[in-house]
Design a protein around this motif. Structure first.
Motif, PDB file in Angstrom:
ATOM      1  N   ALA A   2       1.301  -1.188  -0.213  1.00  0.00           N
ATOM      2  CA  ALA A   2      -0.615   0.130   0.242  1.00  0.00           C
ATOM      3  C   ALA A   2       1.031   1.153  -0.313  1.00  0.00           C
ATOM      4  O   ALA A   2       0.379   2.323  -0.665  1.00  0.00           O
ATOM      5  CB  ALA A   2      -0.628  -0.178   1.397  1.00  0.00           C
ATOM      6  N   ALA A   3       2.297   0.730   0.461  1.00  0.00           N
ATOM      7  CA  ALA A   3       2.659   2.405   0.826  1.00  0.00           C
ATOM      8  C   ALA A   3       3.783   3.083   0.036  1.00  0.00           C
ATOM      9  O   ALA A   3       3.900   3.620  -1.078  1.00  0.00           O
ATOM     10  CB  ALA A   3       3.771   1.974   1.597  1.00  0.00           C
ATOM     11  N   GLN A   4       3.817   1.719  -1.378  1.00  0.00           N
ATOM     12  CA  GLN A   4       4.301   1.743  -2.780  1.00  0.00           C
ATOM     13  C   GLN A   4       3.813   0.685  -3.544  1.00  0.00           C
ATOM     14  O   GLN A   4       3.971  -0.554  -3.967  1.00  0.00           O
ATOM     15  CB  GLN A   4       6.137   1.915  -2.473  1.00  0.00           C
ATOM     16  CG  GLN A   4       7.027   1.714  -4.098  1.00  0.00           C
ATOM     17  CD  GLN A   4       6.637   2.800  -4.398  1.00  0.00           C
ATOM     18  OE1 GLN A   4       5.659   3.377  -5.399  1.00  0.00           O
ATOM     19  NE2 GLN A   4       7.648   3.624  -4.023  1.00  0.00           N
ATOM     20  N   PRO A   5       2.822   1.108  -4.759  1.00  0.00           N
ATOM     21  CA  PRO A   5       1.942  -0.116  -5.116  1.00  0.00           C
ATOM     22  C   PRO A   5       2.589   0.028  -6.856  1.00  0.00           C
ATOM     23  O   PRO A   5       1.884  -1.196  -7.215  1.00  0.00           O
ATOM     24  CB  PRO A   5       0.194   1.426  -5.405  1.00  0.00           C
ATOM     25  CG  PRO A   5       0.838   2.897  -5.819  1.00  0.00           C
ATOM     26  CD  PRO A   5       1.904   2.691  -4.176  1.00  0.00           C
ATOM     27  N   LEU A   6       3.448   0.867  -6.881  1.00  0.00           N
ATOM     28  CA  LEU A   6       3.633   0.334  -8.481  1.00  0.00           C
ATOM     29  C   LEU A   6       5.381   0.109  -8.079  1.00  0.00           C
ATOM     30  O   LEU A   6       6.141   0.202  -7.387  1.00  0.00           O
ATOM     31  CB  LEU A   6       4.146   1.861  -8.917  1.00  0.00           C
ATOM     32  CG  LEU A   6       2.617   2.416  -8.867  1.00  0.00           C
ATOM     33  CD1 LEU A   6       3.056   3.574  -9.980  1.00  0.00           C
ATOM     34  CD2 LEU A   6       2.092   1.886 -10.086  1.00  0.00           C
ATOM     35  N   CYS A   7       5.661  -0.643  -8.996  1.00  0.00           N
ATOM     36  CA  CYS A   7       6.970  -1.590  -9.080  1.00  0.00           C
ATOM     37  C   CYS A   7       8.317  -0.263  -9.797  1.00  0.00           C
ATOM     38  O   CYS A   7       8.149   0.826 -10.827  1.00  0.00           O
ATOM     39  CB  CYS A   7       7.388  -2.040 -10.373  1.00  0.00           C
ATOM     40  SG  CYS A   7       9.153  -3.139 -10.586  1.00  0.00           S
ATOM     41  N   GLU A   8       9.637  -0.445  -8.137  1.00  0.00           N
ATOM     42  CA  GLU A   8       9.813   0.880  -8.619  1.00  0.00           C
ATOM     43  C   GLU A   8      11.173   0.885  -9.070  1.00  0.00           C
ATOM     44  O   GLU A   8      11.938   1.639  -9.905  1.00  0.00           O
ATOM     45  CB  GLU A   8      10.910   0.846  -6.791  1.00  0.00           C
ATOM     46  CG  GLU A   8      10.013   1.436  -5.977  1.00  0.00           C
ATOM     47  CD  GLU A   8      10.724   1.281  -4.698  1.00  0.00           C
ATOM     48  OE1 GLU A   8      11.709   1.746  -4.678  1.00  0.00           O
ATOM     49  OE2 GLU A   8      10.422   0.186  -4.288  1.00  0.00           O
ATOM     50  N   GLU A   9      11.323  -0.876  -9.852  1.00  0.00           N
ATOM     51  CA  GLU A   9      12.775  -0.553 -11.070  1.00  0.00           C
ATOM     52  C   GLU A   9      11.773  -0.346 -12.365  1.00  0.00           C
ATOM     53  O   GLU A   9      12.399   0.292 -13.485  1.00  0.00           O
ATOM     54  CB  GLU A   9      12.523  -2.155 -11.077  1.00  0.00           C
ATOM     55  CG  GLU A   9      14.066  -2.481 -11.842  1.00  0.00           C
ATOM     56  CD  GLU A   9      15.185  -1.186 -11.165  1.00  0.00           C
ATOM     57  OE1 GLU A   9      16.144  -1.614 -12.495  1.00  0.00           O
ATOM     58  OE2 GLU A   9      15.153  -2.089 -10.306  1.00  0.00           O
ATOM     59  N   CYS A  10      10.607  -0.771 -12.215  1.00  0.00           N
ATOM     60  CA  CYS A  10       9.418  -0.541 -13.783  1.00  0.00           C
ATOM     61  C   CYS A  10       9.702   1.329 -14.354  1.00  0.00           C
ATOM     62  O   CYS A  10       9.761   2.023 -14.934  1.00  0.00           O
ATOM     63  CB  CYS A  10       8.508  -1.119 -13.986  1.00  0.00           C
ATOM     64  SG  CYS A  10       8.185  -2.586 -13.854  1.00  0.00           S
ATOM     65  N   LYS A  11       9.410   2.258 -13.029  1.00  0.00           N
ATOM     66  CA  LYS A  11       9.806   3.149 -12.247  1.00  0.00           C
ATOM     67  C   LYS A  11      10.732   4.320 -12.950  1.00  0.00           C
ATOM     68  O   LYS A  11      10.110   4.979 -14.084  1.00  0.00           O
ATOM     69  CB  LYS A  11       8.752   3.774 -10.926  1.00  0.00           C
ATOM     70  CG  LYS A  11       7.483   4.327 -11.066  1.00  0.00           C
ATOM     71  CD  LYS A  11       7.237   4.138  -9.658  1.00  0.00           C
ATOM     72  CE  LYS A  11       7.585   6.088  -9.030  1.00  0.00           C
ATOM     73  NZ  LYS A  11       6.849   6.238  -7.754  1.00  0.00           N
ATOM     74  N   ARG A  12      11.808   3.439 -12.488  1.00  0.00           N
ATOM     75  CA  ARG A  12      12.697   4.149 -13.263  1.00  0.00           C
ATOM     76  C   ARG A  12      13.118   3.899 -14.810  1.00  0.00           C
ATOM     77  O   ARG A  12      13.503   5.519 -14.642  1.00  0.00           O
ATOM     78  CB  ARG A  12      14.225   3.334 -12.750  1.00  0.00           C
ATOM     79  CG  ARG A  12      13.826   3.655 -10.934  1.00  0.00           C
ATOM     80  CD  ARG A  12      15.647   3.212 -10.495  1.00  0.00           C
ATOM     81  NE  ARG A  12      15.184   2.968  -9.221  1.00  0.00           N
ATOM     82  CZ  ARG A  12      15.759   1.540  -8.948  1.00  0.00           C
ATOM     83  NH1 ARG A  12      16.689   0.539  -9.315  1.00  0.00           N
ATOM     84  NH2 ARG A  12      15.136   1.633  -6.799  1.00  0.00           N
ATOM     85  N   GLN A  13      11.774   3.198 -15.308  1.00  0.00           N
ATOM     86  CA  GLN A  13      12.151   3.434 -17.074  1.00  0.00           C
ATOM     87  C   GLN A  13      11.265   3.911 -17.923  1.00  0.00           C
ATOM     88  O   GLN A  13      10.978   3.210 -18.783  1.00  0.00           O
ATOM     89  CB  GLN A  13      12.435   1.406 -17.344  1.00  0.00           C
ATOM     90  CG  GLN A  13      13.594   0.774 -16.538  1.00  0.00           C
ATOM     91  CD  GLN A  13      13.167  -0.848 -16.722  1.00  0.00           C
ATOM     92  OE1 GLN A  13      12.205  -1.379 -17.648  1.00  0.00           O
ATOM     93  NE2 GLN A  13      14.188  -1.757 -15.598  1.00  0.00           N
ATOM     94  N   GLY A  14      10.235   4.442 -16.857  1.00  0.00           N
ATOM     95  CA  GLY A  14       8.870   4.912 -16.990  1.00  0.00           C
ATOM     96  C   GLY A  14       8.145   4.686 -17.666  1.00  0.00           C
ATOM     97  O   GLY A  14       7.080   5.141 -18.169  1.00  0.00           O
TER      98      GLY A  14
END
Length: 61
Positions: A2-14
């Motif tokens: 819940a604190a971070q619902p998105l993949c942090e690695e994918c987010k770095r790649q846009g």
């Protein structure tokens, strides 16, 4: 997640990908903790790729 619902690695790649796994940046077996600063929210493909690259799951490290 819940604190971070998105993949942090994918987010770095846009890319915006839902996170469904928690990754220990420094594995517990190597002295890591469950502290938030040692955790990353990841999707399954990113978690598998990082784990394989680091060799942590299969004891190749």
């Amino acid at each position: 997640m819940a604190a971070q619902p998105l993949c942090e690695e994918c987010k770095r790649q846009g890319k915006l990908t839902p996170a469904n796994e928690v990754h220990h940046i420094l594995p517990l077996a190597r002295g890591g903790t469950h502290d938030r600063t040692n955790l990353m929210a990841l999707c399954t493909p990113c978690h598998s790729a990082i784990t394989a690259r680091d060799g942590d799951r299969w004891g190749t490290r």
